[in-house]
Design an enzyme around this catalytic site. Structure first.
Site, short mmCIF file in Angstrom:
data_model
loop_
_atom_site.label_atom_id
_atom_site.label_comp_id
_atom_site.label_asym_id
_atom_site.label_seq_id
_atom_site.Cartn_x
_atom_site.Cartn_y
_atom_site.Cartn_z
N VAL A 1 0.72 -1.10 0.10
CA VAL A 1 -0.02 -0.12 0.09
C VAL A 1 1.04 1.24 0.02
O VAL A 1 0.66 2.18 -0.76
CB VAL A 1 -1.04 0.15 1.24
N LYS B 1 -6.89 -1.12 8.99
CA LYS B 1 -8.15 -1.53 9.79
C LYS B 1 -7.89 -2.10 11.34
O LYS B 1 -8.90 -1.85 12.18
CB LYS B 1 -8.98 -2.70 8.87
N GLU C 1 -10.67 6.09 5.38
CA GLU C 1 -11.22 5.82 4.25
C GLU C 1 -10.82 4.38 3.71
O GLU C 1 -11.64 3.34 3.35
CB GLU C 1 -11.27 6.78 3.10
N GLY D 1 -2.39 -14.92 -5.11
CA GLY D 1 -1.99 -13.82 -4.20
C GLY D 1 -3.01 -13.09 -3.47
O GLY D 1 -3.02 -12.09 -2.81
N LYS E 1 -13.63 -4.66 9.77
CA LYS E 1 -14.23 -3.77 8.88
C LYS E 1 -15.70 -3.38 9.56
O LYS E 1 -16.13 -2.13 9.52
CB LYS E 1 -14.38 -3.84 7.57
N GLY F 1 -5.67 -4.15 -2.69
CA GLY F 1 -4.81 -4.26 -3.97
C GLY F 1 -4.27 -2.78 -3.67
O GLY F 1 -4.43 -1.83 -2.87
#
Ligand code: HSE
Length: 409
Positions: A12, A100, A124, A182, A200, A298
């Protein structure tokens, strides 16, 4: 010029840097500020990386630099992410995170720290990756009394369940395929046992109902025990098994949250959410029902949400109070338990006559929605009735192989 610091240069974090430089001009026009990635914090070195000169190993460098106004936290876990985020907020730097676990466990504390220091703590990217859901909940939908939020919050399990549904794959090879592609980690437990979706739904529950809901307060059941036969029985009754996170307000005002496999009937939009995609439905008294859909994970999809938060932080001059909630560690009275859960149910049993299901349904006072030689679906009932139905089936000699609630939206 203001600097952005990126904490963690993994999937990320590197996506944040890549997307920032790809769209830097547009981002600067949007914010009206000249911006630069000032630092990338990571334990590792990245020889040959185009941004290797920005890599630092000590958070203090970032804390001491007054030009750093914004921090993208992409490390994962709570240690040291929690301390790093808290120190950044205390140093007057706004933080955007994709983490998260951090928000689900420590969001209340970090939001309070942000407020005390007149900066923002935005998250977000922590729910649904690229899907805009946190901001819509407290801005676009702010005029609504929101009564429930539910959805498919984990792409890996959705991929596995779809392979079972579409290609009659058993759970183990479907998981293996998810690992090969993956999607699933080598240790897949956070996804398949529901922990990821649980974090979440904690975040969504806390934001919508205003009090922190912690992961250990949520009834969580993953998909490890879902068999191909369960999926096929649901299919026969016109549904698909999906891992669903839900939070809703009950009639008495308490809040019930859960994560569990549920049968979603094919007339629901959620049943058409396939592969690694996520979707979140929101029920409000003004909008009725809305659905948000997109890539839940992703590199660039998640980076898109982190940078969206940073852009908003550049524009916001003080704490955005609507994106927050209270601590609730000692007050759990607003939470209902799974005993309060009501839904139709799908039972899979050893082969027995369809007449037995009809007889028991009449005795128990529920409607028989569907029946096959190896199972049935009954209308909405509470846990007590569902248990009674199960007991009666056992008395008739049927072995109960699984019981999956059915989602009504
Ligand atoms: N592993 C998660 C998923 C993505 O499969 O949806 C990160 O939350």
């Amino acid at each position: 010029m203001k600097k952005i610091a990126v904490l963690g240069y993994g999937v990320v974090g590197s996506g944040v840097v890549e997307l920032f430089y790809r769209n830097q001009k547009k981002i600067e026009i949007n914010t009206g500020e000249r911006l630069e990635i000032g630092y990338i914090l990571d334990l590792r070195e990245f020889p040959g990386d185009p941004y290797a000169d920005k890599v630092v190993h000590d958070i203090q460098v970032i804390l001491d630099d007054q030009e750093v106004g914004y921090v993208a936290e992409c490390m994962g876990g709570t240690n040291p992410a929690f301390d790093f985020c808290r120190c950044c907020l205390e140093a007057g730097k706004s933080v955007a995170t994709s983490n998260k676990q951090l928000v689900a466990e420590k969001g209340d504390i970090l939001l309070q720290t942000a407020k005390e220091n007149h900066v923002n703590f935005f998250f977000e990217a922590s729910v649904g990756g690229a899907i805009p859901i946190i901001r819509p909940l407290h801005t676009c939908l702010a005029a609504n009394d929101i009564s429930a939020v539910a959805g498919i919050l984990n792409g890996t399990t959705n991929f596995i369940l779809q392979k079972m549904f579409d290609e009659n794959m058993r759970f183990a090879p479907a998981l293996e395929l998810a690992q090969k592609l993956g999607y699933a980690e080598r240790d897949p437990s956070a996804d398949i046992d529901g922990g990821d979706a649980c974090r979440k739904i904690c975040i969504l529950a806390s934001l919508v109902f205003g009090k922190h809901v912690y992961p250990d307060q949520i009834y969580t059941k993953g998909i490890r025990d879902i068999t191909l036969e369960d999926v096929q029985l649901a299919q026969r009754f016109g549904g698909a098994v999906k891992l669903i996170g839900i939070v809703k307000r009950l009639e008495d005002g308490r809040v019930l949250s859960s994560v569990m496999p549920m049968v979603v009937m094919q007339d629901s939009l959620l049943s058409h959410v396939n592969g690694v995609f996520n979707a979140v439905m929101v029920w409000g008294d003004g909008v009725d029902k809305t659905m948000f859909y997109g890539r839940g994970a992703g590199k660039l999809p998640t980076a898109s949400a982190v940078l969206g938060d940073i852009i908003d932080e550049v524009k916001q001059k003080d704490t955005v109070l609507s994106q927050s909630w209270e601590s609730a560690e000692e007050d759990t009275s607003f939470l209902a338990t799974i005993d309060d859960f009501k839904a139709p149910r799908c039972y899979r049993t050893s082969p027995c006559g369809k007449g037995i299901f009809a007889k028991i349904a009449t005795e128990i006072g529920v409607e028989l929605i569907g029946a096959a030689e190896n199972g049935c679906m009954i209308s909405e009932c509470n846990q007590k009735i569902a248990e009674a139905f199960k007991r009666c089936l056992a008395q008739e000699g049927a072995e109960i192989l699984s019981r999956i609630p059915v989602m009504i939206d």
